[in-house]
Design a protein around this motif. Sequence first.
Motif, PDB file in Angstrom:
ATOM      1  N   GLU A   9      -6.595  12.291   3.252  1.00 25.20           N
ATOM      2  CA  GLU A   9      -7.315  12.930   2.165  1.00 25.20           C
ATOM      3  C   GLU A   9      -8.795  12.540   2.165  1.00 25.20           C
ATOM      4  OE1 GLU A   9      -5.469  12.231  -1.545  1.00 25.20           O
ATOM      5  OE2 GLU A   9      -3.761  13.526  -1.156  1.00 25.20           O
ATOM      6  N   ALA A  10      -9.105  11.359   2.685  1.00 21.68           N
ATOM      7  CA  ALA A  10     -10.481  10.884   2.688  1.00 21.68           C
ATOM      8  C   ALA A  10     -11.279  11.435   3.862  1.00 21.68           C
ATOM      9  CB  ALA A  10     -10.498   9.356   2.727  1.00 21.68           C
ATOM     10  N   LYS A  11     -10.626  12.136   4.785  1.00 24.36           N
ATOM     11  CA  LYS A  11     -11.291  12.643   5.973  1.00 24.36           C
ATOM     12  C   LYS A  11     -11.853  14.042   5.743  1.00 24.36           C
ATOM     13  CE  LYS A  11      -8.337   9.940   9.062  1.00 24.36           C
ATOM     14  NZ  LYS A  11      -7.405   9.969  10.214  1.00 24.36           N
ATOM     15  N   THR A  12     -12.892  14.364   6.486  1.00 25.30           N
ATOM     16  CA  THR A  12     -13.478  15.699   6.441  1.00 25.30           C
ATOM     17  C   THR A  12     -12.863  16.530   7.550  1.00 25.30           C
ATOM     18  OG1 THR A  12     -15.562  14.802   5.618  1.00 25.30           O
ATOM     19  CG2 THR A  12     -15.612  17.030   6.526  1.00 25.30           C
ATOM     20  N   HIS A  13     -12.357  17.700   7.193  1.00 26.32           N
ATOM     21  CA  HIS A  13     -11.689  18.541   8.191  1.00 26.32           C
ATOM     22  C   HIS A  13     -12.580  19.712   8.591  1.00 26.32           C
ATOM     23  CE1 HIS A  13      -8.294  20.208  10.410  1.00 26.32           C
ATOM     24  NE2 HIS A  13      -8.682  21.398   9.969  1.00 26.32           N
ATOM     25  N   TYR A  14     -12.654  19.962   9.896  1.00 29.87           N
ATOM     26  CA  TYR A  14     -13.382  21.096  10.434  1.00 29.87           C
ATOM     27  C   TYR A  14     -12.448  21.930  11.309  1.00 29.87           C
ATOM     28  CZ  TYR A  14     -17.820  19.065   8.935  1.00 29.87           C
ATOM     29  OH  TYR A  14     -18.849  18.561   8.189  1.00 29.87           O
ATOM     30  N   ARG A  15     -12.808  23.180  11.454  1.00 36.08           N
ATOM     31  CA  ARG A  15     -12.033  24.043  12.351  1.00 36.08           C
ATOM     32  C   ARG A  15     -12.183  23.558  13.792  1.00 36.08           C
ATOM     33  NH1 ARG A  15     -12.728  29.165  15.111  1.00 36.08           N
ATOM     34  NH2 ARG A  15     -10.797  30.398  15.018  1.00 36.08           N
ATOM     35  N   THR A  16     -13.421  23.205  14.173  1.00 35.08           N
ATOM     36  CA  THR A  16     -13.709  22.783  15.545  1.00 35.08           C
ATOM     37  C   THR A  16     -14.770  21.695  15.536  1.00 35.08           C
ATOM     38  OG1 THR A  16     -13.430  25.122  16.176  1.00 35.08           O
ATOM     39  CG2 THR A  16     -14.253  23.610  17.866  1.00 35.08           C
ATOM     40  N   ILE A  17     -14.623  20.729  16.430  1.00 29.27           N
ATOM     41  CA  ILE A  17     -15.648  19.711  16.654  1.00 29.27           C
ATOM     42  C   ILE A  17     -15.932  19.648  18.148  1.00 29.27           C
ATOM     43  CG2 ILE A  17     -16.132  17.221  16.631  1.00 29.27           C
ATOM     44  CD1 ILE A  17     -14.666  17.024  14.004  1.00 29.27           C
ATOM     45  N   TRP A  18     -17.218  19.543  18.475  1.00 32.39           N
ATOM     46  CA  TRP A  18     -17.646  19.373  19.869  1.00 32.39           C
ATOM     47  C   TRP A  18     -18.411  18.049  19.993  1.00 32.39           C
ATOM     48  CZ3 TRP A  18     -18.225  23.968  17.215  1.00 32.39           C
ATOM     49  CH2 TRP A  18     -17.664  25.131  17.762  1.00 32.39           C
ATOM     50  N   ILE A  19     -18.071  17.236  20.980  1.00 35.86           N
ATOM     51  CA  ILE A  19     -18.851  16.041  21.307  1.00 35.86           C
ATOM     52  C   ILE A  19     -19.101  16.028  22.812  1.00 35.86           C
ATOM     53  CG2 ILE A  19     -17.981  14.674  19.363  1.00 35.86           C
ATOM     54  CD1 ILE A  19     -16.151  13.225  21.291  1.00 35.86           C
ATOM     55  N   SER A  20     -20.212  15.462  23.220  1.00 38.93           N
ATOM     56  CA  SER A  20     -20.505  15.392  24.654  1.00 38.93           C
ATOM     57  C   SER A  20     -21.281  14.120  24.953  1.00 38.93           C
ATOM     58  CB  SER A  20     -21.323  16.618  25.102  1.00 38.93           C
ATOM     59  OG  SER A  20     -22.671  16.509  24.675  1.00 38.93           O
TER      60      SER A  20
END
Length: 277
Positions: A9-20
């Motif tokens: 519940e404390a986390k932020t949810h996104y449809r997509t995350i990109w890291i590089s």
Amino acid sequence: MKKDDANNEAKTHYRTIWISDVHLGTAGCKADHLVDFLKAHTCDTLYLVGDIVDGWKLSGGWFWPQEHTNVVRKILTKAKRDTQVVYITGNHDEFLRKFVDYRLEIGNMRLANEAVHITADGRRLLVIHGDFFDVITRYHKWIAMAGDALYEGTMRFNYWFNRGRSLLGMRYWSLSAFAKQHVKTAVNVVSTFEESLAHECRRRKLDGVVCGHIHHAEARRIDGVDYYNCGDWVESCTALAEDQNGQIHILRWVQLDHLNQASPKVTPLRKPVPAAA
């Protein structure tokens, strides 16, 4: 309520995350910050957009502290918990490219040289590391490797230089970022890189591109093409995130002033930076 549910519940949810450009296996990798970032965010799809593991550096000597293992474990945990993980190969982890033809998939993890991502608002984005569009990396690898060694030396200088600035109460200052932004040759190389990717998207009739490689987070339009760059986890600690409406934001996890300094106590920047229209 279960403990795991409370944590989620404390986390932020996104449809997509990109890291590089994480560069696991190098001393400059901000692995501890990345672990904190991954703990604080969930997503349906996680793209690892190249240079996650630095095979160039590891081939010359082994460096792999526990913090780097923690990053791998955190990514595997996300895959286990139904996040689709797509590993896009880069030039520093090019040793993985020979496995792409085998269509390697392990659970929710898939290996590829590139992918096409469809956003919630229907845009088709090319997801690629970007080294194929860097003429130096592609055609003059020895120059690229020499430049990589120079970059590593610059980062070591940055560390001690900014330790001294911190003791004097001065802000963090990045020599490598300054060089990229102000040295004419570097600026021209970056500009050519971005324009080449935009041209490739137009050729394929795609709406935009998500890439990495040049260690500079960016979100803007280039001749009608949406250009997004993830940045890196060596200096800037940035990622890209798509919300449920298809809008893509740059996430800056920590203040630049805190990077490369002794104290591990940093304040996360949870507010996303809106992408350029």
